[in-house]
Design a protein around this motif. Structure first.
Motif, PDB file in Angstrom:
ATOM      1  N   GLY A 157       0.815  -1.209   0.000  1.00 42.35           N
ATOM      2  CA  GLY A 157       0.000   0.000   0.000  1.00 42.35           C
ATOM      3  C   GLY A 157       0.846   1.256   0.000  1.00 42.35           C
ATOM      4  N   LEU A 158       1.855   1.302   0.870  1.00 37.85           N
ATOM      5  CA  LEU A 158       2.738   2.469   0.901  1.00 37.85           C
ATOM      6  C   LEU A 158       3.542   2.581  -0.383  1.00 37.85           C
ATOM      7  N   THR A 159       3.997   1.454  -0.920  1.00 44.67           N
ATOM      8  CA  THR A 159       4.728   1.490  -2.189  1.00 44.67           C
ATOM      9  C   THR A 159       3.855   2.066  -3.296  1.00 44.67           C
ATOM     10  N   THR A 160       2.602   1.654  -3.354  1.00 43.11           N
ATOM     11  CA  THR A 160       1.685   2.155  -4.376  1.00 43.11           C
ATOM     12  C   THR A 160       1.430   3.652  -4.203  1.00 43.11           C
ATOM     13  N   VAL A 161       1.195   4.074  -2.968  1.00 44.00           N
ATOM     14  CA  VAL A 161       0.953   5.496  -2.715  1.00 44.00           C
ATOM     15  C   VAL A 161       2.189   6.323  -3.059  1.00 44.00           C
ATOM     16  N   MET A 162       3.371   5.837  -2.642  1.00 43.01           N
ATOM     17  CA  MET A 162       4.593   6.590  -2.929  1.00 43.01           C
ATOM     18  C   MET A 162       4.886   6.641  -4.424  1.00 43.01           C
ATOM     19  N   PHE A 163       4.518   5.619  -5.168  1.00 40.40           N
ATOM     20  CA  PHE A 163       4.797   5.599  -6.607  1.00 40.40           C
ATOM     21  C   PHE A 163       3.780   6.419  -7.385  1.00 40.40           C
ATOM     22  N   HIS A 164       2.501   6.182  -7.157  1.00 44.65           N
ATOM     23  CA  HIS A 164       1.456   6.811  -7.975  1.00 44.65           C
ATOM     24  C   HIS A 164       1.090   8.214  -7.532  1.00 44.65           C
ATOM     25  N   HIS A 165       1.253   8.517  -6.269  1.00 44.73           N
ATOM     26  CA  HIS A 165       0.836   9.823  -5.759  1.00 44.73           C
ATOM     27  C   HIS A 165       2.019  10.631  -5.246  1.00 44.73           C
ATOM     28  N   PHE A 166       3.173  10.418  -5.864  1.00 47.23           N
ATOM     29  CA  PHE A 166       4.368  11.092  -5.374  1.00 47.23           C
ATOM     30  C   PHE A 166       4.294  12.597  -5.552  1.00 47.23           C
ATOM     31  N   ASP A 167       3.549  13.056  -6.555  1.00 42.99           N
ATOM     32  CA  ASP A 167       3.422  14.497  -6.763  1.00 42.99           C
ATOM     33  C   ASP A 167       2.800  15.171  -5.548  1.00 42.99           C
ATOM     34  N   LEU A 168       1.877  14.481  -4.877  1.00 42.52           N
ATOM     35  CA  LEU A 168       1.260  15.033  -3.672  1.00 42.52           C
ATOM     36  C   LEU A 168       2.192  14.960  -2.466  1.00 42.52           C
ATOM     37  N   LEU A 169       3.150  14.040  -2.498  1.00 45.36           N
ATOM     38  CA  LEU A 169       4.046  13.832  -1.366  1.00 45.36           C
ATOM     39  C   LEU A 169       5.369  14.569  -1.491  1.00 45.36           C
ATOM     40  N   GLN A 170       5.596  15.299  -2.579  1.00 43.03           N
ATOM     41  CA  GLN A 170       6.894  15.933  -2.779  1.00 43.03           C
ATOM     42  C   GLN A 170       7.208  16.970  -1.714  1.00 43.03           C
ATOM     43  N   TRP A 171       6.208  17.528  -1.076  1.00 41.76           N
ATOM     44  CA  TRP A 171       6.470  18.476  -0.001  1.00 41.76           C
ATOM     45  C   TRP A 171       7.035  17.762   1.229  1.00 41.76           C
ATOM     46  N   LEU A 172       6.810  16.459   1.295  1.00 38.69           N
ATOM     47  CA  LEU A 172       7.260  15.674   2.444  1.00 38.69           C
ATOM     48  C   LEU A 172       8.530  14.887   2.140  1.00 38.69           C
ATOM     49  N   LEU A 173       8.633  14.347   0.940  1.00 39.96           N
ATOM     50  CA  LEU A 173       9.748  13.468   0.582  1.00 39.96           C
ATOM     51  C   LEU A 173      10.480  14.004  -0.641  1.00 39.96           C
ATOM     52  N   PRO A 174      11.806  13.931  -0.650  1.00 38.84           N
ATOM     53  CA  PRO A 174      12.536  14.333  -1.857  1.00 38.84           C
ATOM     54  C   PRO A 174      12.253  13.400  -3.027  1.00 38.84           C
ATOM     55  N   ALA A 175      12.414  13.892  -4.232  1.00 36.70           N
ATOM     56  CA  ALA A 175      12.070  13.128  -5.435  1.00 36.70           C
ATOM     57  C   ALA A 175      12.884  11.843  -5.560  1.00 36.70           C
ATOM     58  N   ALA A 176      14.077  11.810  -4.995  1.00 42.60           N
ATOM     59  CA  ALA A 176      14.920  10.615  -5.106  1.00 42.60           C
ATOM     60  C   ALA A 176      14.353   9.435  -4.325  1.00 42.60           C
ATOM     61  N   LEU A 177      13.406   9.675  -3.433  1.00 41.41           N
ATOM     62  CA  LEU A 177      12.841   8.590  -2.625  1.00 41.41           C
ATOM     63  C   LEU A 177      11.673   7.892  -3.299  1.00 41.41           C
ATOM     64  N   ARG A 178      11.307   8.317  -4.491  1.00 43.86           N
ATOM     65  CA  ARG A 178      10.210   7.649  -5.191  1.00 43.86           C
ATOM     66  C   ARG A 178      10.606   6.205  -5.511  1.00 43.86           C
TER      67      ARG A 178
END
Length: 153
Positions: A22-43
């Motif tokens: 679930g977290l892998t899917t969220v981090m992969f597909h919705h990374f644009d929403l998470l960029q404020w929290l995680l750097p792009a290299a963590l996708r």
């Protein structure tokens, strides 16, 4: 005792299916929403619930992960029953540190990949977060199933 072991296996597998993937899917597909929290290299490099063949035996990756979730679920339920650390912390640390260490050393050797991902630190952090989510979620499931026994001090 068999109930505890079977519960550890089941919670480990459900932890893979719900929390890790679930977290892998969220981090992969919705990374644009998470960029404020995680750097792009963590996708993550791949989405969750991948069924392509992997490993030395050619099993689907999701089945491979569920197998290891069951094995680590046994380890986690043992640690929770014998240890004194809080259950959710124990689960997160087991997933983030131990599972990531084993995955980057022992398991990559069977796949012909470079040890420690060739020193690429964002992959370490990303995988540690994902594995930590598995451990945290599996420990929470074990708590909800009554597999964690609190000792009186």
């Amino acid at each position: 005792m068999w109930k505890v072991l079977a519960g550890g296996v089941i919670c480990g597998i459900v932890g893979v299916l719900v929390f890790r993937q679930g977290l892998t899917t969220v981090m992969f597909h919705h990374f644009d929403l998470l960029q404020w929290l995680l750097p792009a290299a963590l996708r993550p490099v791949a989405t969750g619930y991948v069924l392509s063949l992997t490993g030395p035996f050619g099993t689907p990756q999701l089945i491979h992960l569920c197998f290891w979730g069951a094995v680590w679920g046994l380890v986690l339920v043992g640690l929770l029953r014998l240890g004194n650390l809080p259950d959710l912390l124990t689960g997160f640390l087991l997933g983030a540190v131990v599972c990531t260490y084993v995955g980057f050393t022992l398991e990559v050797g069977t796949r012909g990949m470079p040890f420690w991902t060739g020193g690429y630190m964002p992959a370490w952090i990303s995988v540690a977060l994902i594995n930590g989510a598995w451990g945290w979620g599996s420990a929470g499931l074990m708590r909800a199933a009554g597999l964690v026994v609190r000792r009186r001090r």
